[in-house]
Write a protein that holds these residues in place. Structure first.
Motif, PDB file in Angstrom:
ATOM      1  N   GLY A 141      98.465 -42.502  -2.334  1.00 44.67           N
ATOM      2  CA  GLY A 141      99.371 -41.080  -2.948  1.00 44.67           C
ATOM      3  C   GLY A 141      98.807 -39.645  -2.392  1.00 44.67           C
ATOM      4  O   GLY A 141      97.690 -39.490  -1.987  1.00 44.67           O
ATOM      5  N   HIS A 142      99.764 -38.933  -2.870  1.00 42.08           N
ATOM      6  CA  HIS A 142      99.408 -37.401  -2.610  1.00 42.08           C
ATOM      7  C   HIS A 142      98.287 -37.206  -3.482  1.00 42.08           C
ATOM      8  O   HIS A 142      98.420 -37.501  -4.459  1.00 42.08           O
ATOM      9  N   GLY A 143      97.270 -36.579  -2.992  1.00 35.70           N
ATOM     10  CA  GLY A 143      96.315 -36.163  -3.841  1.00 35.70           C
ATOM     11  C   GLY A 143      94.906 -36.835  -3.702  1.00 35.70           C
ATOM     12  O   GLY A 143      93.836 -36.690  -4.105  1.00 35.70           O
ATOM     13  N   THR A 144      94.960 -38.067  -2.695  1.00 35.43           N
ATOM     14  CA  THR A 144      93.819 -38.756  -2.314  1.00 35.43           C
ATOM     15  C   THR A 144      93.402 -38.399  -1.349  1.00 35.43           C
ATOM     16  O   THR A 144      93.739 -37.498  -0.248  1.00 35.43           O
ATOM     17  N   ILE A 145      91.971 -38.338  -1.490  1.00 29.77           N
ATOM     18  CA  ILE A 145      91.105 -37.807  -0.124  1.00 29.77           C
ATOM     19  C   ILE A 145      90.608 -39.008   0.472  1.00 29.77           C
ATOM     20  O   ILE A 145      89.745 -39.777  -0.299  1.00 29.77           O
ATOM     21  N   ALA A 146      90.489 -38.820   1.964  1.00 29.30           N
ATOM     22  CA  ALA A 146      89.904 -40.128   2.731  1.00 29.30           C
ATOM     23  C   ALA A 146      89.056 -39.415   3.812  1.00 29.30           C
ATOM     24  O   ALA A 146      89.213 -38.317   3.917  1.00 29.30           O
ATOM     25  N   LEU A 147      87.620 -40.272   3.713  1.00 28.41           N
ATOM     26  CA  LEU A 147      86.672 -39.807   4.663  1.00 28.41           C
ATOM     27  C   LEU A 147      86.698 -40.831   5.711  1.00 28.41           C
ATOM     28  O   LEU A 147      86.448 -42.018   5.413  1.00 28.41           O
ATOM     29  N   VAL A 148      86.908 -40.310   7.290  1.00 25.43           N
ATOM     30  CA  VAL A 148      86.863 -41.221   8.248  1.00 25.43           C
ATOM     31  C   VAL A 148      85.603 -40.857   9.083  1.00 25.43           C
ATOM     32  O   VAL A 148      85.631 -39.612   9.548  1.00 25.43           O
ATOM     33  N   THR A 149      84.826 -41.815   9.045  1.00 23.36           N
ATOM     34  CA  THR A 149      83.654 -41.348  10.335  1.00 23.36           C
ATOM     35  C   THR A 149      84.158 -41.951  11.532  1.00 23.36           C
ATOM     36  O   THR A 149      84.978 -42.832  11.949  1.00 23.36           O
ATOM     37  N   GLY A 150      83.208 -41.237  12.725  1.00 24.58           N
ATOM     38  CA  GLY A 150      83.523 -41.719  13.849  1.00 24.58           C
ATOM     39  C   GLY A 150      84.803 -41.496  14.567  1.00 24.58           C
ATOM     40  O   GLY A 150      85.331 -42.127  15.229  1.00 24.58           O
ATOM     41  N   ALA A 151      85.342 -40.306  14.223  1.00 24.75           N
ATOM     42  CA  ALA A 151      86.643 -39.998  14.842  1.00 24.75           C
ATOM     43  C   ALA A 151      86.551 -39.124  15.959  1.00 24.75           C
ATOM     44  O   ALA A 151      87.531 -38.119  15.931  1.00 24.75           O
ATOM     45  N   GLY A 152      85.629 -38.846  16.671  1.00 26.27           N
ATOM     46  CA  GLY A 152      85.146 -38.124  17.627  1.00 26.27           C
ATOM     47  C   GLY A 152      85.926 -38.206  19.014  1.00 26.27           C
ATOM     48  O   GLY A 152      85.891 -37.572  19.790  1.00 26.27           O
ATOM     49  N   ARG A 153      86.710 -39.480  19.232  1.00 27.51           N
ATOM     50  CA  ARG A 153      87.594 -39.598  20.402  1.00 27.51           C
ATOM     51  C   ARG A 153      88.997 -39.726  20.356  1.00 27.51           C
ATOM     52  O   ARG A 153      89.430 -40.429  19.193  1.00 27.51           O
ATOM     53  N   GLU A 154      89.861 -38.820  20.791  1.00 27.15           N
ATOM     54  CA  GLU A 154      91.169 -38.713  20.588  1.00 27.15           C
ATOM     55  C   GLU A 154      91.827 -40.096  20.799  1.00 27.15           C
ATOM     56  O   GLU A 154      92.856 -40.691  20.108  1.00 27.15           O
ATOM     57  N   GLN A 210      97.239 -41.942  10.612  1.00 29.04           N
ATOM     58  CA  GLN A 210      98.167 -42.593   9.859  1.00 29.04           C
ATOM     59  C   GLN A 210      97.877 -42.325   8.208  1.00 29.04           C
ATOM     60  O   GLN A 210      98.842 -42.065   7.332  1.00 29.04           O
ATOM     61  N   LEU A 211      96.559 -42.034   7.781  1.00 27.16           N
ATOM     62  CA  LEU A 211      96.445 -41.586   6.605  1.00 27.16           C
ATOM     63  C   LEU A 211      96.724 -40.212   6.100  1.00 27.16           C
ATOM     64  O   LEU A 211      97.507 -40.199   5.067  1.00 27.16           O
ATOM     65  N   ALA A 212      96.675 -39.380   7.033  1.00 29.33           N
ATOM     66  CA  ALA A 212      97.138 -38.133   6.844  1.00 29.33           C
ATOM     67  C   ALA A 212      98.931 -37.866   6.713  1.00 29.33           C
ATOM     68  O   ALA A 212      99.340 -37.479   5.971  1.00 29.33           O
ATOM     69  N   GLU A 213      99.272 -38.919   7.581  1.00 27.85           N
ATOM     70  CA  GLU A 213     101.003 -39.034   7.541  1.00 27.85           C
ATOM     71  C   GLU A 213     101.329 -39.577   6.180  1.00 27.85           C
ATOM     72  O   GLU A 213     102.673 -39.484   5.914  1.00 27.85           O
ATOM     73  N   ARG A 214     100.508 -40.358   5.578  1.00 28.63           N
ATOM     74  CA  ARG A 214     100.935 -40.922   4.196  1.00 28.63           C
ATOM     75  C   ARG A 214     100.664 -39.916   3.294  1.00 28.63           C
ATOM     76  O   ARG A 214     100.697 -40.226   1.921  1.00 28.63           O
ATOM     77  N   GLY A 215     100.002 -38.916   3.463  1.00 25.43           N
ATOM     78  CA  GLY A 215      99.967 -37.651   2.398  1.00 25.43           C
ATOM     79  C   GLY A 215      98.777 -37.357   1.837  1.00 25.43           C
ATOM     80  O   GLY A 215      98.362 -36.558   1.167  1.00 25.43           O
ATOM     81  N   MET A 216      97.680 -38.213   2.553  1.00 24.02           N
ATOM     82  CA  MET A 216      96.210 -37.951   2.166  1.00 24.02           C
ATOM     83  C   MET A 216      95.765 -36.647   2.682  1.00 24.02           C
ATOM     84  O   MET A 216      96.136 -36.166   3.800  1.00 24.02           O
TER      85      MET A 216
END
Length: 83
Positions: free
Chosen positions: A24-37, A47-53
């Motif tokens: 839901g909106h207001g949720t915070i996600a931490l994604v590690t290892g996101a260094g390559r496009e 995908q998580l940001a597109e869901r409103g996080m």
């Protein structure tokens, strides 16, 4: 009835999106290892940001964090970075 309320003041059976609900909106996600496009971590961030996080991405280098978080923010997504 347990008397519990969600952060937005609703009881859990009232429905609606709240920070207590995964995705839901207001949720915070931490994604590690996101260094390559083209990597999985970057795709998960999008995908998580597109869901409103709000998404915090991490990578090994500051330049990767700045570049990738900047591109996602440029697409209107709430993405922040940290090394």
């Amino acid at each position: 009835m347990s008397g519990r309320t969600t952060p937005d003041g609703q009881t859990p059976d009232e429905g609606g999106s709240s920070a207590a609900e995964p995705g839901g909106h207001g949720t915070i996600a931490l994604v590690t290892g996101a260094g390559r496009e083209q990597g999985i971590g970057h795709a998960v961030c999008r995908q998580l940001a597109e869901r409103g996080m709000t998404v915090w991405l991490t990578a090994r280098t500051e330049s990767a964090v700045d570049t990738l978080a900047g591109r996602l923010r440029g697409d209107g997504l709430d993405v922040r970075g940290h090394v």
